[in-house]
Design an enzyme around this catalytic site. Structure first.
Site, PDB file in Angstrom:
ATOM      1  N   HIS A 125      -7.036  -3.373   9.264  1.00 48.19           N
ATOM      2  CA  HIS A 125      -8.288  -4.041   8.894  1.00 48.19           C
ATOM      3  C   HIS A 125      -9.092  -4.294  10.164  1.00 48.19           C
ATOM      4  O   HIS A 125      -9.481  -5.429  10.441  1.00 48.19           O
ATOM      5  CB  HIS A 125      -8.001  -5.369   8.189  1.00 48.19           C
ATOM      6  CG  HIS A 125      -7.241  -5.238   6.907  1.00 48.19           C
ATOM      7  ND1 HIS A 125      -6.888  -6.323   6.140  1.00 48.19           N
ATOM      8  CD2 HIS A 125      -6.765  -4.146   6.250  1.00 48.19           C
ATOM      9  CE1 HIS A 125      -6.220  -5.911   5.061  1.00 48.19           C
ATOM     10  NE2 HIS A 125      -6.122  -4.590   5.114  1.00 48.19           N
ATOM     11  N   HIS A 132      -2.752   2.211   8.524  1.00 46.78           N
ATOM     12  CA  HIS A 132      -3.825   1.469   7.860  1.00 46.78           C
ATOM     13  C   HIS A 132      -4.010   0.136   8.574  1.00 46.78           C
ATOM     14  O   HIS A 132      -3.016  -0.522   8.914  1.00 46.78           O
ATOM     15  CB  HIS A 132      -3.444   1.224   6.397  1.00 46.78           C
ATOM     16  CG  HIS A 132      -4.276   0.182   5.720  1.00 46.78           C
ATOM     17  ND1 HIS A 132      -5.641   0.286   5.601  1.00 46.78           N
ATOM     18  CD2 HIS A 132      -3.933  -0.998   5.126  1.00 46.78           C
ATOM     19  CE1 HIS A 132      -6.098  -0.784   4.966  1.00 46.78           C
ATOM     20  NE2 HIS A 132      -5.094  -1.581   4.665  1.00 46.78           N
ATOM     21  N   HIS A 169     -12.576  -3.291   2.820  1.00 42.14           N
ATOM     22  CA  HIS A 169     -11.143  -3.381   3.119  1.00 42.14           C
ATOM     23  C   HIS A 169     -10.837  -3.051   4.590  1.00 42.14           C
ATOM     24  O   HIS A 169     -10.555  -3.961   5.353  1.00 42.14           O
ATOM     25  CB  HIS A 169     -10.407  -2.433   2.145  1.00 42.14           C
ATOM     26  CG  HIS A 169      -8.928  -2.572   2.125  1.00 42.14           C
ATOM     27  ND1 HIS A 169      -8.149  -2.209   1.052  1.00 42.14           N
ATOM     28  CD2 HIS A 169      -8.056  -3.002   3.071  1.00 42.14           C
ATOM     29  CE1 HIS A 169      -6.878  -2.440   1.300  1.00 42.14           C
ATOM     30  NE2 HIS A 169      -6.795  -2.925   2.532  1.00 42.14           N
ATOM     31  N   GLU A 196       0.816  -1.225   0.000  1.00 39.05           N
ATOM     32  CA  GLU A 196       0.000   0.000   0.000  1.00 39.05           C
ATOM     33  C   GLU A 196       0.849   1.274   0.000  1.00 39.05           C
ATOM     34  O   GLU A 196       0.385   2.340   0.390  1.00 39.05           O
ATOM     35  CB  GLU A 196      -0.944   0.014   1.211  1.00 39.05           C
ATOM     36  CG  GLU A 196      -1.914  -1.145   1.287  1.00 39.05           C
ATOM     37  CD  GLU A 196      -2.943  -1.183   0.147  1.00 39.05           C
ATOM     38  OE1 GLU A 196      -2.802  -0.434  -0.830  1.00 39.05           O
ATOM     39  OE2 GLU A 196      -3.876  -1.998   0.247  1.00 39.05           O
TER      40      GLU A 196
HETATM   41  P1  13P Z   1       1.337  -5.281   3.262  1.00 38.17           P
HETATM   42  O1  13P Z   1       1.810  -6.480   4.059  1.00 38.17           O
HETATM   43  O2  13P Z   1       1.885  -5.271   1.875  1.00 38.17           O
HETATM   44  O3  13P Z   1       1.589  -3.994   4.017  1.00 38.17           O
HETATM   45  O4  13P Z   1      -0.230  -5.402   2.992  1.00 38.17           O
HETATM   46  C1  13P Z   1      -1.194  -5.562   3.941  1.00 38.17           C
HETATM   47  C2  13P Z   1      -2.451  -4.819   3.599  1.00 38.17           C
HETATM   48  O5  13P Z   1      -3.099  -4.355   4.498  1.00 38.17           O
HETATM   49  C3  13P Z   1      -2.909  -4.620   2.234  1.00 38.17           C
HETATM   50  O6  13P Z   1      -4.006  -3.751   2.229  1.00 38.17           O
END
Ligand code: 13P
Length: 219
Positions: A93, A91, A154, A72
């Site tokens: 989830h 960021h 996401h 990202e």
């Molecule tokens: P990365 O391990 O590449 O940071 O990806 C995780 C992710 O959250 C993709 O949206």
């Protein structure tokens, strides 16, 4: 903060994301402004294995040194380039933010703390494939005049002037998302009017709400 302190701070923040339950596995990534570029977490490396030297330095053209940067990196780079008010991007989830994002729901001002993200809503960006320029573009639009947004199907992005403030906001967004999901189970709630939210913004300024106690004198 010098570069080594920033690197240590980032690793600590990543581990805290897991400890706080807002992230799992290798999903999630963080970045911080550093010199003429940024430091960003490498892709696919579990946080409990990550060491300060594993963090990747990148310039704003996307050239990097070291391990492969987070998939990202585009939205981290683009946010830090476009938003001079921001020095840290997080960021994750987190479950409830992602739950609302899977229904493409903005978080409205059902609770006054929505103001902590800078406006009367926390927007949800439309879905775009992870790691693409398209995702970066829709994220930047959803973040206009805001310090957090949801990403369709996401997760969430939270911004700060430090890793600590970005983490604090990410936890707040997740708490609000959880509350909103619970609130919706009882039916559609009343939404605070823009006038009421103006009072909230005024009060935040008056009492220095959300700032560290020493940063502002109490009203
Ligand atoms: P990365 O391990 O590449 O940071 O990806 C995780 C992710 O959250 C993709 O949206």
């Amino acid at each position: 903060m010098d570069e080594m302190s920033l690197r240590r701070d980032m690793v600590a923040t990543c581990r805290q994301m897991n400890d706080l339950g807002i992230n799992q596995g290798t999903s999630g990534n963080v970045s911080v402004r550093c010199g003429d570029g940024l430091l960003i977490t490498p892709t696919s490396l579990p946080y409990d294995e990550m060491q300060p030297d594993d963090l990747v330095w990148m310039d704003f053209a996307g050239n990097f040194k070291g391990l492969r940067p987070s998939s990202e990196w585009r939205f981290h780079r683009d946010i830090l380039f476009a938003r001079k008010d921001v020095d840290a991007v997080l960021h994750c989830h987190s479950t409830y933010a992602a739950t609302l994002a899977c229904h493409h729901k903005d978080i409205p001002s059902f609770h006054y703390m929505v103001a902590m993200a800078g406006g009367t809503t926390i927007r949800c960006a439309p879905y775009a494939t992870f790691g693409t320029q398209e995702l970066s573009d829709v994220a930047l639009t959803a973040l206009k005049d805001r310090s957090a947004c949801l990403l369709g199907h996401h997760g969430q992005i939270a911004l700060g002037t430090t890793m600590k403030s970005a983490l604090k906001l990410a936890v707040e967004v997740e708490t609000l998302a959880k509350m909103y999901v619970e609130v919706l189970s009882l039916g559609e709630p009343e939404i605070l009017s823009d006038e009421e939210m103006d009072n909230v913004f005024q009060q935040i300024r008056n009492v220095g709400y959300g700032l560290t106690p020493s940063a502002e004198s109490a009203a």
